[in-house]
Design an enzyme around this catalytic site. Structure first.
Site, PDB file in Angstrom:
ATOM      1  N   ASP A 373     -46.405  11.386  22.914  1.00  0.00           N
ATOM      2  CA  ASP A 373     -47.738  10.862  22.648  1.00  0.00           C
ATOM      3  C   ASP A 373     -48.653  11.303  23.788  1.00  0.00           C
ATOM      4  O   ASP A 373     -48.187  11.733  24.845  1.00  0.00           O
ATOM      5  CB  ASP A 373     -47.675   9.340  22.565  1.00  0.00           C
ATOM      6  CG  ASP A 373     -48.968   8.738  22.041  1.00  0.00           C
ATOM      7  OD1 ASP A 373     -49.810   9.493  21.532  1.00  0.00           O
ATOM      8  OD2 ASP A 373     -49.132   7.508  22.165  1.00  0.00           O
ATOM      9  N   ASP A 703     -44.255   4.029  21.280  1.00  0.00           N
ATOM     10  CA  ASP A 703     -44.531   2.707  21.844  1.00  0.00           C
ATOM     11  C   ASP A 703     -44.709   1.639  20.770  1.00  0.00           C
ATOM     12  O   ASP A 703     -44.276   0.514  20.934  1.00  0.00           O
ATOM     13  CB  ASP A 703     -45.757   2.753  22.760  1.00  0.00           C
ATOM     14  CG  ASP A 703     -46.970   3.379  22.081  1.00  0.00           C
ATOM     15  OD1 ASP A 703     -46.912   3.627  20.865  1.00  0.00           O
ATOM     16  OD2 ASP A 703     -47.979   3.617  22.776  1.00  0.00           O
ATOM     17  N   ASP A 707     -43.467   3.496  15.424  1.00  0.00           N
ATOM     18  CA  ASP A 707     -42.831   4.666  16.012  1.00  0.00           C
ATOM     19  C   ASP A 707     -41.307   4.548  16.006  1.00  0.00           C
ATOM     20  O   ASP A 707     -40.604   5.530  16.233  1.00  0.00           O
ATOM     21  CB  ASP A 707     -43.288   4.864  17.465  1.00  0.00           C
ATOM     22  CG  ASP A 707     -44.758   5.219  17.553  1.00  0.00           C
ATOM     23  OD1 ASP A 707     -45.284   5.800  16.576  1.00  0.00           O
ATOM     24  OD2 ASP A 707     -45.384   4.920  18.585  1.00  0.00           O
TER      25      ASP A 707
END
Length: 988
Positions: A373, A703, A707
């Site tokens: 990310d 997170d 996900d």
């Protein structure tokens, strides 16, 4: 006051029973009782929570909130488990045989004549060495268990609870009955409880009920008892929040929860062996089979050629077979593997990479793609509002980070004083974003602490810098339509105390998404219809800011004109005027919105990440950015970090969707593109699966709760330790304590170092043990040529005794092998392609090293023995006055010592397949310490009289020492020559 003398005996009830109620009357079913009544029965104020002192008392009374595990194994059982090994059984059989031989020898001795041993020294030494090996194995396993327990403590789940009137984060094990749990999206539910409040709360209960669809939860009291899956006002331990927020009072913890009852019915499962352990079992099995075959062949040949004349011949032959087995398998290999992995994992934890399972270290060294990310991992996660764009223009906001210090200026940096409309619009934009907000900013001990999403908190910081909330402090929140990754927006309904309690909707979200719900625009203090030209101007501004690496958030509002939600057009209510869950009525709330403006938020890249990306590329590891941000923002940050070239493009979620179910096209796209923007969680999963189909070992960061599927599917799932949800942390194999991409690269580097070191000591141990096998085998087969015989006797004369071989293994399997396990990293560790997961730990090149060194080791050992024997191949030393037996003892001492020193030289040579031993010769102080210790112990065996008897040794002369060291050093010389040839063949 209710009676709290009940214990947790109800935990043994069946699952169909009503939930166990710690501290509640036995006849009270929380799902059928009003939430406030449940809280009162548990003696807790839902608005304050338990006091710290009361929580401590309840923790002592009810015990920790954890499931009962298998009873701990007593230390004496762990020690005895060290003897549960086929090799140990062989050695114990050898002990019995040795004792029988000693009794027979004593029984046949002539009375009054000297000869024979006073005690069965062979048997005694074997038993002592077995005990020493067991002690070493026990200590090593204890250290490994301690390391794993320490890691478990570092990854222990936490829970938000209300204590002393404040929301605090505590270890889940400290949750007690009566605690008020604060739930948010991504949290794991840590106990059973009765809901007090809920906003759009959905909980996945598949782990408990098997229901695949998340259950909508509401605090309403049930009218009749229902099955677990239908208790919509209850939460249960082991489930997870997929959406919304809520609060609940804990009614059951530990084994008194529903999942605790299930756990009580399950038996403990055995720890799974790591791939390395499985391969070592395979190697040991192959070696054992080879030794058995060799032993059978040798014994058959001896029986055919010489025959067994008496019981001594039979015993000697059996001891030969045992000697071969002892020589073949390194006894402490499994324990050393575990300790080296545990030490490596501890080193990673010290550098903020917490690996939850030891075997994940093996996978880390093979990573070929790191999917990350952007926010917080590649960037600093210090979101700062720098631009505010309204219909009247653009202003800049000074100050960085979360300290609320800064001011608004014009775009050119001049004071913002000549345009009151622009200033008013900017303040209104910041106020809307602050009200439609779940974050908080607190000052603790002079430091500003962020609570919630950093992007949301950046709006609060900006509002405090500018005083934007001075005219909006009268608003209080009454309802919320929460943000989700699918909606990309959130809305809050707030009551204005100065306007008779009238309600206003405040919304924020991705500008392109939020704009589609706006029909009006606020300009210069007036509201007018939003034109197509306005839309194009706003979208063009989004493109411009995104191209400058800003994350954009749009802000909008709508006065509802009433103080009663049930009077709002489109809002559903019952006959009594009670409004259903407002979060499910977004279509009625988020409509006809008035556009305020947008903010540009910057999160600068971490300065160290660019170097880490470059290091990853050198190591053959591809870095991939996957973010929900705008494509231009993603591409700009990615190019700044070196993930893609300048001018490179990002692939969006919509473009991925356009590929449909065409796997070939999807795989082609993921093989070429390294930046993905505006993606949803399901896209992350598809990207991971696509990269894996291409043969990659994929590390994936995450997170949010959404996900978790991608993180769990990845070969190395990586959860964020700071911003990550509990569900994601449980799905991951590794947790980043600092949420930093550089930590992932450092962990991969450490994984490679650990794997390299494992290969080093495997090369060392196996080549040394193969050398022992070849020494025994060729010493017997070539006994006539080498003079390894006892002229006064018939039968087998082994070149080395079983006790001597055991001693050699004791020296080499412990300190030197462990020291090689912590060898410093080589310069090229990140300059080579990743190892494929299908590659064998012991490949063909290593087997070549093992066989080559084993042959050299056996040759120099037998040559050294031959030089001290009569009738030898290389020398023919005459028998001195001490006789053949003394000469054989001296020759065995020579062979024994040469083999020890040859293995110590081999420890230096085995540190690399190609690199010269003289490169970094003294870099591993632990190895030199281990070598020094081994030399000292060998001297003790040779020069201490009672150990001479036990190990069949005799003191050596200075000349003999020179011969020992010179012959043993030839192992190092031969290894260097082989490496020179291999380097020349490889063109190095």
């Amino acid at each position: 006051m209710v009676d709290r003398t009940k214990d947790q005996s109800a935990a043994s009830a069946t699952i169909e029973d009503a939930p166990t109620r710690q501290g509640l009357p036995n006849d009270a079913d929380p799902s059928l009782t009003d939430a406030l009544a449940v809280a009162k029965a548990l003696d807790v104020d839902p608005n304050v929570g338990l006091s710290s002192a009361e929580a401590a008392r309840r923790l002592e009374r009810f015990g920790p909130n954890e499931l009962a595990g298998a009873p701990p194994v007593p230390k004496w059982k762990k020690f005895l488990a060290q003897f549960k090994d086929p090799l140990v059984y062989l050695l114990l059989a050898a002990t019995v045989i040795s004792v029988i031989a000693w009794f027979i020898e004593k029984a046949n001795a002539v009375p009054g004549a000297e000869g024979g041993e006073a005690l069965p020294f062979d048997a005694i030494v074997i038993v002592l060495i077995l005990i020493v090996n067991a002690v070493l194995g026990y200590i090593q396993e204890a250290k490994a268990e301690a390391a794993v327990e320490a890691l478990a403590g570092m990854t222990a789940p936490t829970t938000s609870v209300l204590r002393d009137g404040k929301v605090v984060r505590i270890n889940t094990t400290d949750v007690v009955p009566g605690d008020i749990i604060v739930l948010a999206e991504g949290d794991s539910v840590s106990a059973d409880g009765r809901l007090i409040t809920a906003a759009s709360l959905r909980i996945a209960e598949a782990s408990l009920t098997g229901e695949s669809v998340p259950v909508s939860k509401k605090p309403d009291t049930l009218r009749e008892a229902k099955a677990l899956g239908d208790r919509t006002n209850m939460i249960f331990n082991g489930t997870s929040v997929t959406q919304g927020t809520g609060r609940a009072v804990v009614t059951g913890t530990g084994m008194a929860t529903q999942v605790g009852k299930i756990a009580g019915m399950l038996s403990a499962t055995e720890d799974e062996q790591t791939p390395l352990q499985k391969e070592m079992d395979y190697v040991s099995k192959i070696l054992g089979i080879a030794v058995v075959i060799i032993a059978v062949v040798v014994l058959a040949a001896l029986a055919f050629l010489e025959g067994f004349n008496d019981i001594h011949d039979v015993i000697d032959s059996l001891l030969l077979a045992v000697s071969l087995a002892v020589a073949a398998v390194p006894e402490g290999l499994a324990a050393i593997l575990t300790v080296v992995l545990a030490l490596g994992v501890q080193r990673m934890a010290a550098h903020n990479a917490i690996v939850k399972k030891l075997h994940s270290v093996e996978t880390l060294g093979s990573a070929s793609v790191i999917c990350s990310d952007k926010t917080g991992t590649l960037t600093r996660n210090e979101m700062t509002v720098e631009r505010i764009v309204t219909p009247s223009g653009e202003v800049h906001l000074t100050g960085t980070g979360y300290t609320p210090e800064g001011k608004m200026t014009a775009a050119d940096g001049s004071p913002l004083s000549g345009d009151p409309s622009l200033k008013a619009e900017a303040l209104a934009t910041l106020a809307a974003g602050t009200i439609a907000n779940d974050g908080d900013l607190r000052e603790e001990n002079g430091r500003w602490e962020v609570v919630g999403d950093p992007t949301e908190v950046s709006l609060i910081v900006a509002a405090r810098k500018t005083g934007a909330m001075k005219g909006y402090g009268q608003f209080t929140r009454v309802a919320e339509v929460p943000f989700t990754s699918e909606r990309k927006r959130m809305s809050v309904i707030a009551k204005d105390a100065t306007e008779g309690g009238k309600l206003t909707v405040f919304a924020k979200g991705a500008p392109d998404v939020l704009l589609s719900y706006c029909s009006r625009i606020a300009v210069g203090g007036h509201v007018r219809p939003l034109t197509e030209g306005d839309r194009q101007t706003i979208l063009a501004t989004v493109e411009r800011l995104s191209g400058e690496a800003y994350r954009t958030l749009g802000e909008a509002y709508r006065p509802l004109g009433t103080a009663n939600l049930s009077e709002v057009d489109g809002v559903r209510a019952n006959a009594a005027g009670q409004v259903a869950d407002i979060a499910e009525q977004a279509d009625a709330i988020e409509t006809d919105l008035i556009w305020n403006g947008m903010v540009g938020i910057i999160d600068p890249p971490r300065t160290e990440v660019r170097d880490s990306v470059a290091e990853a590329h050198r190591a053959g590891i591809r870095a991939v950015m996957i973010t929900g941000d705008h494509p231009l923002t993603a591409a700009r940050i990615a190019s700044d970090l070196g993930i893609i070239e300048k001018g490179g493009k990002a692939l969006t979620g919509d473009q991925l969707d356009a590929l449909g179910d065409d796997r070939a096209a999807f795989d082609k796209a993921t093989s070429e593109v390294s930046v993905y923007a505006r993606v949803a969680p399901e896209h992350k999963l598809k990207i991971v699966e696509s990269l894996q189909r291409q043969g990659n070992i994929v590390a994936m960061t995450g997170d949010g709760v959404n996900d978790a599927p991608a993180v769990k599917t990845a070969d190395i799932g990586v959860a964020m330790g700071i911003t990550g949800t509990e569900v994601t942390k449980q799905s991951a194999k590794m947790i980043l304590a600092d949420d930093n991409f550089s930590t992932i690269v450092a962990a991969v580097r450490e994984g490679r170092v650990i794997f390299d070191n494992i290969r080093k000591f495997l090369r060392y141990l196996l080549s040394s043990n193969v050398g022992e096998v070849f020494t025994v085998f060729f010493g017997v087969v070539l006994a006539g040529f080498l003079g390894i015989t006892q002229p006064e006797s018939t039968g087998v004369t082994v070149p080395l005794l079983a006790t001597q071989l055991l001693w050699i293994n004791l020296l080499t399997d412990a300190a030197p092998a462990l020291a090689m396990g912590v060898d410093p990293q080589t310069e090229d560790v990140m300059n080579r392609r990743p190892r494929r997961i299908t590659d064998r730990v012991i490949d063909a090149s290593m087997w070549g090293d093992i066989i080559f060194i084993g042959i050299i080791m056996a040759a120099v050992t037998l040559i050294g023995m031959d030089m001290h024997l009569a009738g030898g191949l290389f020398t023919d030393r005459s028998v001195d006055a001490l006789g053949h037996e003394a000469q054989m003892t001296e020759a065995r001492t020579m062979g024994f010592t040469i083999l020890v020193f040859a293995q110590l030289f081999n420890a230096l040579a085995s540190r690399s397949h190609l690199q010269s031993v003289f490169v970094g010769l003294f870099s591993n102080k632990w190895l030199w310490g281990a070598i020094g210790l081994s030399v000292a112990l060998q001297l003790v065996v040779i020069y201490v009289p009672f150990l001479n008897t036990a190990f069949g040794t005799t003191p050596l002369s200075p000349l003999a020492w020179l011969e020992c060291i010179g012959l043993a050093a030839f192992v190092l010389v031969a290894s260097e020559l082989r490496k020179c040839v291999l380097r020349a063949m490889a063109g190095r």
